[in-house]
Design a protein around this motif. Structure first.
Motif, PDB file in Angstrom:
ATOM      1  N   ALA B 102     -14.717  18.575 -10.509  1.00  0.00           N
ATOM      2  CA  ALA B 102     -14.810  17.756  -9.300  1.00  0.00           C
ATOM      3  C   ALA B 102     -16.078  18.046  -8.504  1.00  0.00           C
ATOM      4  N   GLU B 166      -8.540  18.868  -9.610  1.00  0.00           N
ATOM      5  CA  GLU B 166      -9.626  17.895  -9.674  1.00  0.00           C
ATOM      6  C   GLU B 166      -9.325  16.694  -8.781  1.00  0.00           C
ATOM      7  N   MET B 170     -11.426  15.619  -5.410  1.00  0.00           N
ATOM      8  CA  MET B 170     -12.074  14.307  -5.382  1.00  0.00           C
ATOM      9  C   MET B 170     -11.782  13.579  -4.064  1.00  0.00           C
TER      10      MET B 170
END
Lengths: 338, 289
Positions: B102, B166, B170
């Motif tokens: 990420a 992740e 994000m």
């Protein structure tokens, strides 16, 4: 942003001097230290990311290595032979492969239409305030561990089928040529059909939740246009929603299929663990994962163990292909929407 | 103007469409009731069968030999040890890998490949993980062990944590990262002090979901941690766990073992359901503001 008392960034960067301007050399040293820390952290995260790949590689490599003795001993016959004889050490994977495919097929035949219908209910019919609770309840079905389905299947569901559905199937189709052999034999309760039904319940939530998510992603203007020219709800779903989301729905179905193929404990309880291919789906059978779960710790001899690992390799390769295809399709629809 | 007959034809066509719609909508409602019905039936049976055997002895006594009284203390403790260890091994690896994807390599090739492979590992058959750990740990060490069981579970934890870490990172707005960079904050400190803190609730959710996932896992433990009839916290020896004890007891012919299996099943299911409900509540409380 942190609570009082926590060191601020400046304290971290220059621990010695709060408010004092440090001289150039200690400043350079501090910056150097931060840069090293930055590089180290980046390296650490990258290593972990590569570690995920190593896990997959390790799984594949160890399965191949472990199954080599069996594959060398039996060659391609391992895939084509039905025999499974620990005494003479002759092994063939056909019966478990057949059982895996048939139980998954039964599961998908039942779970796909039901899952799509539930997704249609949740996106088109259900009042707003009920959508979340029902969605969560269906997803909780996915959270129940598979061993619970197993114990429930063995003690509750199998006896129930033995008393109701199975005698009914035998009586109804007994005189029809092809179907009579499909539904032949005494109603054991446990067997291929029971395993397929349990799998259907287990993969239902996966198919439902993915279908619901992709149905929700259909632009409202498309549906409103269809409603505007007088389509019924079913016609909107059939002619607008499904064509638009086809790739995503297939992806969701494949994901469910991947689950069904690899499911172990629930199937082990109810399939009966018989190494033979029967025409009747009421008869006991076995699947790849059930065979491994049942026999691995009791396997005596290298060839026996190796044959079981080879079964694991076959399962892994099949599910890998199915899951990779599923992910690829879901990625495609994600790209279109995003 | 349409003639009378074609108007009648139109009407019957319309009626047919209405009828088909009504049939499909009824089926949709029926399917939903069926899905919810399964949940009720399964949970109902679990409560009915499991409560019958629930008593203090379940939590204070060892697993009995057939025909004797006993409880589930050693498998409960075994499951706790295995789960804690698996989370302790799997979470840092998963978090770091998710962080790379990420933060550092959001669009590079490594991240794309890892994301794809991770999604496959997320739904890969857990029995294969058991075989893998058997090959790399149990066979070389020459005996089954609790440690091997914990590592097998950790392999299942990692993909779950990678995925949620992740996803949650994000969601952290880029303005936060830019603000941190503008005051000269190094990348690593930005991630640890700003991004992790902003994504904390979501990342805890991921760990809870991972715990929920592994606390019912049986297949990877069958030939790694095996099982143990007796009290043992030795990580180098076979270790009991709730799922394997349920497996053994449920398939046994003894009534009191079967009863304990139901009780164990009740404990596991409600632990798992409670964890996933808490995780959900945490995730949605994060989303709303």
């Amino acid at each position: 942003m942190g609570p009082a008392g926590r060191p601020s960034v400046v304290d971290v960067a220059f621990p010695s001097g709060a408010g004092v301007i440090p001289d150039a050399s200690s400043r350079a040293k501090a910056i150097q230290r931060l840069r090293l820390g930055d590089i180290a952290f980046r390296f650490l995260t990258k290593t972990a990311a590569i570690g995920v790949l190593i896990i997959l590689g390790g799984v594949l490599f160890s399965l191949i290595e472990g199954s080599l003795p069996a594959l060398q001993a039996f060659g391609i016959d391992f895939l084509l032979e039905q025999r499974w004889n620990p005494v003479t050490e002759k092994f063939g994977a056909l019966a478990p492969i057949y059982g895996t495919l048939v139980t998954s097929l039964i599961a998908m035949a039942i779970a796909v239409p039901i899952g799509l219908l539930i997704a249609m209910f949740l996106t088109e019919l259900c009042p707003m305030w009920l959508r979340r609770p029902i969605g969560i309840a269906i997803e909780l079905l996915a959270g129940i561990p598979s061993i619970i389905y197993g114990i429930w299947g063995l003690f509750v569901f199998a006896p129930f089928l033995q008393d109701t559905l199975q005698p009914f199937l035998i009586a109804t189709f007994g005189n029809i040529p092809v179907l009579s052999s499909l539904f032949a034999g005494p109603p054991y309760g446990i067997g291929v059909l029971t395993a397929g039904l349990i799998l259907a319940i287990m993969v239902l939530p996966f198919i439902t939740s993915i279908s619901r998510d992709v149905f929700d992603a259909v632009p409202p203007v498309l549906k409103e246009a269809a409603y505007g020219v007088g389509c019924t709800t079913w016609e909107v779903v059939r002619n607008v929603v499904l064509p638009y989301t086809r790739v995503g729905v297939i992806g969701g179905i494949m994901l469910g299929l991947g689950r069904a193929l690899g499911e172990t404990m629930a199937v082990t309880f109810v399939i009966g663990n018989a190494h033979k291919i029967s025409a009747s789906i009421l008869a006991p059978g076995t699947t790849i994962s059930a065979t491994i779960a049942n026999e691995f710790t009791e396997a005596v001899g290298d060839l026996y163990t190796s044959s079981l690992i080879a079964l694991g390799l076959i399962l892994f390769v099949i599910t890998f292909i199915v899951l990779a295809a599923a992910r690829y399709m879901l990625l495609r629809i994600e790209r279109r929407i995003g | 103007m349409a003639t009378m007959t074609s108007a009648a034809a139109m009407n019957s066509l319309y009626a047919a469409r209405r009828r088909r719609n009504a049939i499909m909508m009824t089926l949709a409602v029926g399917a939903t009731l069926l899905g919810l019905g399964w949940l009720v039936v399964i949970l109902g049976e679990l409560v009915y069968q499991g409560f019958a055997g629930l008593s203090l002895a379940v939590f204070t006594e060892m697993t009995p030999p057939p025909g004797a009284d006993g409880g589930l203390l050693n498998p409960i403790i075994g499951s706790l040890i295995l789960t804690v260890l698996a989370v302790a091994i799997g979470t840092p690896i998963g978090m770091l890998a998710g962080t790379y994807m990420a933060e550092y390599g959001r669009h590079d090739r490594l991240s794309t490949v890892v994301r794809f492979i991770n999604d496959i590992l997320l739904s890969a058959p857990s029995i294969v993980v058991g075989l893998f750990i058997y090959e790399v740990m149990v066979a070389p060490m020459g005996h089954f062990s609790g440690l091997a069981g914990a590592v097998a579970l950790a392999v299942i934890v990692i993909p779950v944590v990678v995925r949620t870490t992740e996803d949650m990172l994000m969601l952290v707005p880029d303005q936060l990262r830019e603000a941190a960079a503008s005051i000269g904050m190094p990348r690593a400190i930005t991630i640890i002090r700003v991004c992790y803190r902003a994504a904390k609730a979501g990342m805890i959710t991921g760990v809870l979901l991972a715990i929920a996932r592994i606390s019912g896992e049986t297949a990877p433990l069958l030939f790694t941690a095996l099982n143990n009839q007796f009290w043992s916290t030795n990580l180098n020896a076979p270790m009991a766990s709730l799922p394997t004890v349920i497996f053994q007891f449920a398939l046994s012919p003894y009534k009191d073992w079967q009863k304990l299996a139901w009780t164990g099943a009740l404990i596991i299911t409600f632990t798992v359901l409670a964890l996933s409900i808490v995780a959900r509540a945490l995730a949605s409380s994060r989303k709303s503001p």
